[in-house]
Motif scaffolding. Sequence first.
Motif, PDB file in Angstrom:
ATOM      1  N   ARG A  57       0.838  -1.200   0.000  1.00  0.00           N
ATOM      2  CA  ARG A  57       0.000   0.000   0.000  1.00  0.00           C
ATOM      3  C   ARG A  57       0.872   1.249   0.000  1.00  0.00           C
ATOM      4  NH1 ARG A  57      -2.016   3.964   2.812  1.00  0.00           N
ATOM      5  NH2 ARG A  57      -0.778   3.492   4.669  1.00  0.00           N
ATOM      6  N   LEU A  58       1.942   1.245   0.797  1.00  0.00           N
ATOM      7  CA  LEU A  58       2.852   2.387   0.842  1.00  0.00           C
ATOM      8  C   LEU A  58       3.598   2.579  -0.475  1.00  0.00           C
ATOM      9  CD1 LEU A  58       4.278   1.843   4.444  1.00  0.00           C
ATOM     10  CD2 LEU A  58       2.747   3.695   3.700  1.00  0.00           C
ATOM     11  N   LEU A  59       3.743   1.497  -1.238  1.00  0.00           N
ATOM     12  CA  LEU A  59       4.386   1.588  -2.554  1.00  0.00           C
ATOM     13  C   LEU A  59       3.398   1.985  -3.659  1.00  0.00           C
ATOM     14  CD1 LEU A  59       6.775  -1.513  -2.425  1.00  0.00           C
ATOM     15  CD2 LEU A  59       7.450   0.899  -2.427  1.00  0.00           C
ATOM     16  N   GLY A  60       2.144   2.206  -3.282  1.00  0.00           N
ATOM     17  CA  GLY A  60       1.160   2.685  -4.248  1.00  0.00           C
ATOM     18  C   GLY A  60       0.250   1.635  -4.823  1.00  0.00           C
ATOM     19  N   CYS A  61       0.358   0.396  -4.359  1.00  0.00           N
ATOM     20  CA  CYS A  61      -0.511  -0.655  -4.889  1.00  0.00           C
ATOM     21  C   CYS A  61      -1.918  -0.522  -4.314  1.00  0.00           C
ATOM     22  CB  CYS A  61       0.057  -2.027  -4.552  1.00  0.00           C
ATOM     23  SG  CYS A  61       1.670  -2.363  -5.297  1.00  0.00           S
ATOM     24  N   VAL A  62      -2.905  -0.814  -5.145  1.00  0.00           N
ATOM     25  CA  VAL A  62      -4.305  -0.762  -4.740  1.00  0.00           C
ATOM     26  C   VAL A  62      -4.867  -2.178  -4.751  1.00  0.00           C
ATOM     27  CG1 VAL A  62      -6.594   0.129  -5.304  1.00  0.00           C
ATOM     28  CG2 VAL A  62      -4.567   1.571  -5.659  1.00  0.00           C
ATOM     29  N   GLY A  63      -5.587  -2.538  -3.700  1.00  0.00           N
ATOM     30  CA  GLY A  63      -6.155  -3.875  -3.639  1.00  0.00           C
ATOM     31  C   GLY A  63      -5.140  -4.896  -3.162  1.00  0.00           C
ATOM     32  N   HIS A  64      -5.520  -6.163  -3.286  1.00  0.00           N
ATOM     33  CA  HIS A  64      -4.663  -7.242  -2.783  1.00  0.00           C
ATOM     34  C   HIS A  64      -3.369  -7.346  -3.575  1.00  0.00           C
ATOM     35  CE1 HIS A  64      -3.365 -11.092  -1.186  1.00  0.00           C
ATOM     36  NE2 HIS A  64      -3.186 -11.484  -2.424  1.00  0.00           N
ATOM     37  N   HIS A  65      -2.273  -7.606  -2.870  1.00  0.00           N
ATOM     38  CA  HIS A  65      -0.995  -7.934  -3.505  1.00  0.00           C
ATOM     39  C   HIS A  65      -0.396  -9.098  -2.736  1.00  0.00           C
ATOM     40  CE1 HIS A  65       3.072  -7.696  -5.078  1.00  0.00           C
ATOM     41  NE2 HIS A  65       2.690  -6.761  -5.935  1.00  0.00           N
ATOM     42  N   GLN A  99       7.623  -9.436  -4.761  1.00  0.00           N
ATOM     43  CA  GLN A  99       7.906  -8.025  -5.039  1.00  0.00           C
ATOM     44  C   GLN A  99       8.040  -7.775  -6.550  1.00  0.00           C
ATOM     45  OE1 GLN A  99       8.013  -4.556  -5.010  1.00  0.00           O
ATOM     46  NE2 GLN A  99       8.656  -4.865  -2.876  1.00  0.00           N
ATOM     47  N   ASP A 100       7.182  -6.893  -7.075  1.00  0.00           N
ATOM     48  CA  ASP A 100       7.218  -6.561  -8.509  1.00  0.00           C
ATOM     49  C   ASP A 100       7.104  -5.060  -8.731  1.00  0.00           C
ATOM     50  OD1 ASP A 100       4.579  -6.177  -7.798  1.00  0.00           O
ATOM     51  OD2 ASP A 100       3.763  -7.711  -9.140  1.00  0.00           O
ATOM     52  N   VAL A 101       7.385  -4.277  -7.686  1.00  0.00           N
ATOM     53  CA  VAL A 101       7.363  -2.819  -7.798  1.00  0.00           C
ATOM     54  C   VAL A 101       8.791  -2.279  -7.831  1.00  0.00           C
ATOM     55  CG1 VAL A 101       6.536  -0.678  -6.757  1.00  0.00           C
ATOM     56  CG2 VAL A 101       5.157  -2.771  -6.563  1.00  0.00           C
ATOM     57  N   LEU A 102       9.644  -2.820  -6.969  1.00  0.00           N
ATOM     58  CA  LEU A 102      11.071  -2.489  -6.933  1.00  0.00           C
ATOM     59  C   LEU A 102      11.849  -3.621  -7.602  1.00  0.00           C
ATOM     60  CD1 LEU A 102      11.218  -1.329  -3.201  1.00  0.00           C
ATOM     61  CD2 LEU A 102      11.033   0.129  -5.229  1.00  0.00           C
ATOM     62  N   PRO A 103      13.089  -3.375  -8.055  1.00  0.00           N
ATOM     63  CA  PRO A 103      13.845  -4.407  -8.775  1.00  0.00           C
ATOM     64  C   PRO A 103      14.466  -5.466  -7.885  1.00  0.00           C
ATOM     65  CG  PRO A 103      15.141  -2.410  -8.647  1.00  0.00           C
ATOM     66  CD  PRO A 103      13.796  -2.074  -8.061  1.00  0.00           C
ATOM     67  N   VAL A 104      13.805  -5.778  -6.759  1.00  0.00           N
ATOM     68  CA  VAL A 104      14.305  -6.784  -5.830  1.00  0.00           C
ATOM     69  C   VAL A 104      14.470  -8.137  -6.520  1.00  0.00           C
ATOM     70  CG1 VAL A 104      13.594  -8.159  -3.831  1.00  0.00           C
ATOM     71  CG2 VAL A 104      13.496  -5.669  -3.726  1.00  0.00           C
ATOM     72  N   ASN A 105      13.529  -8.486  -7.407  1.00  0.00           N
ATOM     73  CA  ASN A 105      13.576  -9.748  -8.142  1.00  0.00           C
ATOM     74  C   ASN A 105      14.008  -9.541  -9.584  1.00  0.00           C
ATOM     75  OD1 ASN A 105      12.689 -11.554  -6.028  1.00  0.00           O
ATOM     76  ND2 ASN A 105      10.674 -10.605  -6.208  1.00  0.00           N
TER      77      ASN A 105
END
Length: 202
Positions: free
Chosen positions: A102-110, A180-186
Amino acid sequence: MSAPVHVVPARSGRAVRLAAGAVLDVITPTGDQVVDTWALCPPDLDEHLSMEHTRTALGRLSARPGDALVSNRRRPLLTLLEDTSPGVHDTLIAACDAERYRLLGCVGHHDNCHDNFHRALREIDLAPPSALPAPLNLFMNVPWSQDGELSFEAPPARPGDHVRFRAEVDLVVVLSACPQDVLPVNGRQLTPTEVHYRVTAG
């Protein structure tokens, strides 16, 4: 005959029972996938692998082959036997959860590692502890600067790299293929993938 390789599907988790002396290989087939990793002592799971106690015991931020990783009671739980990767793993960052996305801007379930941990334990009929321990984030690349700033970067591991642990006591190990698919962690493609593991009896 070699031990079979098991798959943890992308974005999910698995709990694995290890007898004392068993050897666990955790494999990143693509080189890009982070594996949030926990070790807990059955039956009550109150004793668990502790990143803060392990950092204190080792005197550094990450383990090297031959090092023992210790519990919140300062007891060796896992020994790192082998690491074919460049040795970049994280012991600082908490597991991702719904609030993180949510803090990364995702809406709904992740999908997230917090939920993967709880689900994986329930699948083997164990009640998760009330507080989620900090994970050992295998293959996760979180460089730090001299002034203490952290960044989230793509893993430097190569396809097929693995880490090998020996269980020093009976354990339940939880592996989460981080979603994780918002930051390049993976990886820079921002696409989580499956991970593999293999257990060999001691």
